[in-house]
Scaffold this active site. Sequence first.
Site, short mmCIF file in Angstrom:
data_model
loop_
_atom_site.label_atom_id
_atom_site.label_comp_id
_atom_site.label_asym_id
_atom_site.label_seq_id
_atom_site.Cartn_x
_atom_site.Cartn_y
_atom_site.Cartn_z
CB ALA A 84 -0.88 -0.01 1.25
CB SER A 91 -6.84 3.07 -1.38
OG SER A 91 -6.99 4.10 -2.31
CB ALA A 93 -6.89 -2.72 -5.91
CG ASP A 140 -5.31 5.38 -8.64
OD1 ASP A 140 -4.87 5.88 -9.70
OD2 ASP A 140 -4.74 5.49 -7.55
#
Length: 305
Positions: A84, A91, A93, A140
């Site tokens: 992380a 975050s 994912a 993301d």
Amino acid sequence: MARAAAKVILLGEHAVVYGAPALAAALDRGARATARKAATDRLTLGERGSVGGDGSELARGLEALRASLSAPPQEVTAELEMPAGAGLGASAALGVAIARAVLESVSPALEPGEPAVRARVLEAAAAWERVFHGNPSGIDAAASECGGCIRYTRAAGPEPIDMLLPLSLAIAVAGPPASTREMVESVARLAERRPDLVGKTVAGITSLVDNARLCIEAGDLPGLGKLMDLNQMLLAGLMVSTPGIEAACDTARRAGALGAKLTGAGGGGCVIALADRDAEPILAAWRAEDLHCFAATVGGPERPA
Ligand code: MEV
């Protein structure tokens, strides 16, 4: 069990927050989650845990995600398959994996591949991300949800890109975890002080991204590598690079990488390097400097020998 991919940003991070396009690709590792209806929210993430209403980011994230899906309280267990805070979209994912798990729990008959279901997952993951990152562009979560390689803008969302060749990437953790929120805020402060500089940088990155898309579609790997190097220079101008990131990029280029840059928010975290064919010499050079690293192949049909 629901799964979701982590991602790399090939080009365009930070500029994408200001409306510019960016290119991202999903990795074959990410996050997994299970969920079941419960009297109150509970989220276990590895060693960390939260209970609904405890005020923690995890609790607020789950509440926001659930509200987006109009789902009742859930007991969720989630695991990360990658580090992380390293720029690999951990975050997002998690948000996508948990949103998929919650939908499976409340509406098991739904078809996960249906466009309407995918849109709900993306919306819920975006609600989760806003708790952790304040002003995420959404790239993301989109890269994680779509898989493959995408072009993304805030206005148009994700658009899949056809890759002529797979990209052979080497990825190294070049610094300690960094907070995406803090890095995005630092660029926002720079934009307040120097709107001219940030505006020109965003315009420059836009051209690099447009050209990089053409390189990916045409299989022009040396061209793509040069554009990645130029993107790294512009990111350094936004003050999101670090000596560790620069050193890891230099090592990769000396070991034969076609291009290298930070990926994600910078300030630490990961560097990606584009290999011509074989990522191993780059990985060996990084290992000799004690960097944790791994190879990832992104998309495209098999490359002819
Ligand atoms: C983080 O992976 C990418 C950034 O551009 C932030 C965002 O787009 O939300 C730095």
